[in-house]
Design an enzyme around this catalytic site. Structure first.
Site, mmCIF file in Angstrom:
data_model
loop_
_atom_site.group_PDB
_atom_site.id
_atom_site.type_symbol
_atom_site.label_atom_id
_atom_site.label_comp_id
_atom_site.label_asym_id
_atom_site.label_seq_id
_atom_site.Cartn_x
_atom_site.Cartn_y
_atom_site.Cartn_z
ATOM 1 N N THR A 188 0.824 -1.214 -0.105
ATOM 2 C CA THR A 188 0.082 -0.131 0.126
ATOM 3 C C THR A 188 0.930 1.240 0.047
ATOM 4 O O THR A 188 0.473 2.337 -0.139
ATOM 5 C CB THR A 188 -0.742 0.046 1.381
ATOM 6 O OG1 THR A 188 -0.004 -0.044 2.436
ATOM 7 C CG2 THR A 188 -1.931 -1.148 1.219
ATOM 8 N N ASN A 207 0.416 11.073 -0.446
ATOM 9 C CA ASN A 207 1.320 10.688 -1.540
ATOM 10 C C ASN A 207 0.175 10.423 -2.814
ATOM 11 O O ASN A 207 -0.534 9.348 -2.683
ATOM 12 C CB ASN A 207 2.133 9.492 -1.375
ATOM 13 C CG ASN A 207 2.974 9.124 -2.592
ATOM 14 O OD1 ASN A 207 2.434 9.407 -3.801
ATOM 15 N ND2 ASN A 207 3.885 8.572 -2.730
ATOM 16 N N LYS A 257 -0.011 9.643 -5.673
ATOM 17 C CA LYS A 257 0.259 8.417 -6.570
ATOM 18 C C LYS A 257 -0.195 7.098 -5.824
ATOM 19 O O LYS A 257 -1.050 6.417 -6.179
ATOM 20 C CB LYS A 257 1.931 8.399 -7.214
ATOM 21 C CG LYS A 257 1.830 7.246 -8.026
ATOM 22 C CD LYS A 257 3.272 7.112 -8.443
ATOM 23 C CE LYS A 257 3.762 7.446 -9.696
ATOM 24 N NZ LYS A 257 5.069 7.284 -10.190
ATOM 25 N N GLU A 295 -9.452 1.170 3.542
ATOM 26 C CA GLU A 295 -10.692 0.409 3.514
ATOM 27 C C GLU A 295 -11.911 1.227 2.988
ATOM 28 O O GLU A 295 -12.710 0.719 2.424
ATOM 29 C CB GLU A 295 -11.001 0.000 4.960
ATOM 30 C CG GLU A 295 -9.712 -0.855 5.605
ATOM 31 C CD GLU A 295 -10.053 -1.420 7.077
ATOM 32 O OE1 GLU A 295 -10.171 -0.549 7.990
ATOM 33 O OE2 GLU A 295 -10.218 -2.490 7.334
HETATM 34 MO MO1 MOS Z 1 -7.619 -5.117 7.802
HETATM 35 S S1 MOS Z 1 -9.283 -6.233 7.167
HETATM 36 O O1 MOS Z 1 -7.678 -4.498 9.444
HETATM 37 O O2 MOS Z 1 -6.254 -5.596 7.018
#
Ligand code: MOS
Length: 747
Positions: free
Chosen positions: A479, A639, A641, A713
């Site tokens: 990520t 960021n 990008k 999320e």
């Molecule tokens: Mo998350 S579902 O707390 O990676």
């Protein structure tokens, strides 16, 4: 394709810089857990149950044990080294692996085979013969439904009430009766898998009674503490290293049986053990989101003002634990309704333990709530977006606290404008392009931030060679967390980004809540921010008190840092580099420590709005998403990008839920049908349209000192509902069960 509403900064916080590990990843130099090789390393392979309920009557390991290269075969007949109880250790399952002969789900591990090579271990594992006492399993939620009940116990995560009425003493039934317009609908979601490309993998090695686990983990410290408790060791005797993680989506937040078994096997053979799950095991034994049935009732006045929301949930749970899905958790915090009632029940089926899956609760919960809102809008003859604006919520109704910041109305406006929502004809089935039916749908996204009980820590060092190092146990799960901490370090110290080294993914580094619950940027980012500030401030103090420094005698708050240099704000020419300053002052690095616990008395959440366009060929009613606009209110973007990339990923994730993903349990045997990418379909490039991502991009410094919140999320919340709503708009068919495969549109 745009990623924000105002200009993207070229440097500093917000700059769309490449990932710090990008070069290693694209050149193949990046090392993942399964790439680890240790001297004298052996290989373990797991034997898993092919029935989903019963007992092991006999397990014949004789042929496996004498096969070439085999060092050990462990089964439930062996004394496993577990200490205490799964509850004491807060282990993921209600039973330790190989604890007894009982089988409660397909894929439960029955033996571990350790050999010199992987091929030898695989061959020997194939020789293990299991004689089962077969019981009749309960494979599906429908079969279990008559026995649904209210859960109790430690698997209620996050802790939330299983039944609640707000305000206390209100009568939701009467409120429904009294409503001018009502919706009463039942929505279903199937088993979903996290389906990361990297399956679980672990390399376990012992030195005396100290254990090192190289493991795929989103939370190295939590994992360490659980493993230490299971082996009866003080936490300092266990080290967890989690290098780059190849995708997780929640299924690497927990400690799974295979990690414990690898550690036990390594102890048994007194050599390092590598264990990599097969793809099938990755689908069956590191969690999934369970199937959920949600009844959603809405009552509103003729103008669309909600009077009552009733949300009743029942989800499948494993035989040995009660794990209610938190689908109702944000129902109260999405729209203003004077009366709210939520209930959650579970029903036992023979499935493996479920686990947090990206946006736990809010993923499936938003599907029900946002589709029901759409149904209500049609019943009222109102625009679905206007209905949402009408029921906008100013304060968190549960805590009665104002939000630290909330720009959802702005997100609606931005998204509607970019998407062209005003061009949407109200009547379903009225928009066509050639033979294709075209539909528009939208949904709101809300994700509350749950405070973490432990402080988040980080260290930043400015070194005499003009570089900086940031140390935090955070992991890189794909990520951009490493880049995020590097950027915040650079911004806080003034050391150029290219000269910031990141050390992460190791329990010897400062503790963080990890990469879960969208907390990496808010929590670890804040700890790094504080550490960097402290390091810079210490260096500034050193400069202004050093008679040889050009900054000597200046007030500290007039000194700024940039490009590896401290200088006077008014006269930037007056200053010196960190290098020069530290060289003159003994050459030792300057250390800053961040210790972060959020202290806000506000409710903290992230928000978003999804607008989507689908096309459906009426002859073969396959749904294609042809346009999507997502707008997110996540505080300040660190960021652009990485953020855009993550938002697009979350939207693609939601497209999978909406249109293709499902693990199907065979209703007789309880086996999943086709636990592999050949049958478990996730969107591929050809399925994904242009995804337009916008950010409100306003610092929320009440939530966190650097003004940024997590986003992993919220970006996935509401996507499936927006798509289902667009399908209704295109076809006039309301599909309340995911995924929306062509068979559901044919009838
Ligand atoms: Mo998350 S579902 O707390 O990676």
């Amino acid at each position: 394709m745009t990623s924000r509403t105002t200009e993207v900064p070229k440097s500093g916080i917000g700059a769309p810089v490449d990932r710090v590990e990008a070069h290693d990843k694209v050149t193949g130099a990046a090392l993942y857990t399964a790439d680890a090789r240790l001297p004298r390393m052996t290989h373990a392979v797991l034997v898993a149950s092919t029935v989903s309920a019963g007992r092991v009557r006999r397990i014949d390991t004789a042929r496996a044990a004498t096969a070439p290269g085999v060092l050990a075969v462990l089964t439930h007949r062996d004394r496993m080294p577990w200490r205490g109880t799964p509850e004491d250790a807060t282990f993921m399952e209600a039973r330790f692996p190989l604890a007894d002969d009982r089988i409660s789900y397909y894929g439960q591990y029955l033996a571990v085979v350790v050999a010199e090579t992987l091929a030898q271990a695989e061959y020997a594992a194939s020789l293990v013969a299991v004689d089962y006492e077969r019981h009749r399993p309960v494979p599906t939620l429908d079969q279990a439904l008559p026995h649904a009940y209210t859960a109790t116990g430690r698997f209620i995560q996050p802790p939330f009430p299983q039944r609640a009425v707000l305000p206390e003493g209100a009568d939701p039934g009467a409120a429904m009766e009294g409503a001018a317009v009502r919706v009463d609908a039942t929505y279903r979601v199937p088993h979903y898998s996290h389906a990361p490309l990297e399956p679980g993998a672990v390399v376990a090695s012992w030195e005396g009674d100290a254990l090192t686990l190289r493991d795929c983990s989103q939370k190295v410290h939590q994992h360490r503490d659980i493993v230490a408790a299971v082996f009866g060791l003080p936490p300092e005797r266990v080290r967890v290293l989690s290098p780059l993680v190849g995708g997780a989506f929640g299924n690497k937040t927990d400690t799974w049986a295979h990690s414990l078994l690898a550690a036990a096997a390594a102890r048994a053979v007194r050599r390092p053990v590598k264990l990599v799950l097969t793809r099938k095991q990755a689908f069956t034994a590191t969690g999934h989101q369970p199937p959920i049935i949600q009844r959603l009732r809405l009552g509103a006045d003729a103008g669309g003002k909600l009077a009552v929301i009733v949300h009743d949930v029942v989800n499948a749970t494993e035989v040995r634990g009660d794990r209610p899905d938190p689908a109702v958790v944000s129902t109260a915090s999405t729209y203003a309704a004077p009366v709210l009632s939520v209930t959650t029940r579970v029903a036992k089926v023979n499935i493996s333990p479920s686990a947090n899956l990206r946006a736990p609760g809010d993923g499936p919960g938003s599907f029900a709530l946002e589709c029901a809102m759409d149904e209500l809008a049609y019943r009222l003859g109102m625009d679905p977006l206007d209905l949402r604006r009408r029921n906008h919520l100013e304060k968190d109704p549960l805590t009665r606290r104002p939000y630290s910041d909330k720009n959802l109305l702005e997100a609606y406006d931005l998204g509607a404008e970019r998407f062209g929502w005003s061009r949407r004809p109200a009547k379903p089935g009225s928009l066509r392009d050639g033979d294709d039916l075209v539909g528009y749908g939208m949904a709101t996204a809300v994700r509350g931030e749950l405070p973490d009980p432990l402080a988040t820590q980080a260290e930043v060092e400015i070194r005499a060679d003009g570089t900086a190092e940031v140390r935090t146990a955070i992991q890189e799960i794909g990520t951009g967390s490493l880049t995020m901490v590097a950027q915040i370090t650079a911004a806080g110290t003034g050391v150029p980004l290219g000269r910031v080294d990141v050390r992460a993914g190791d329990t010897r580094l400062p503790r963080t809540p990890g990469n879960g619950g969208s907390k990496a940027t808010g929590y670890t980012g804040s700890a790094v921010h504080l550490a960097a500030e402290q390091a810079r401030t210490t260096a500034v103090r050193m400069a202004v008190t050093d008679p040889e420094s050009p900054l000597h005698g200046l007030p500290q708050d007039e000194i700024e840092a940039d490009d590896g240099r401290l200088f006077h704000r008014e006269k930037p020419g007056r200053g010196e580099t960190y290098r020069a300053l530290l060289a003159r002052n003994g050459g030792k690095p300057v250390l800053g420590k961040g210790n972060y616990t959020p202290r806000t008395s506000h409710a903290v959440a992230t928000f978003g709005a999804h607008f989507t366009e689908v096309r459906v060929d009426p002859r073969l009613p396959r749904v294609r998403v042809t346009r999507h606009v997502g707008v997110f209110d996540i505080g300040r973007v660190t960021n652009h990008k990485a953020a855009r990339n993550q938002a697009q990923g979350g939207i693609v994730f939601g497209m999978g839920w909406a249109l293709m993903e499902q693990l199907v349990p065979d209703p007789v045997s309880g086996r999943y049908v086709g636990p592999a990418f050949t049958d478990y379909h996730i969107p591929v490039n050809a399925d994904v349209p242009d995804i337009d991502v916008l950010f409100v991009d306003k610092p929320d410094t009440i939530a966190h000192p650097h003004g940024s919140k997590g986003m992993g999320e919220v970006v996935a919340v509401g996507v499936a509902a927006a798509i289902a709503n667009a399908v209704y708009h295109a076809t006039g068919k309301r599909i309340r069960e995911l995924p929306i495969t062509p068979d559901k549109l044919v009838s």
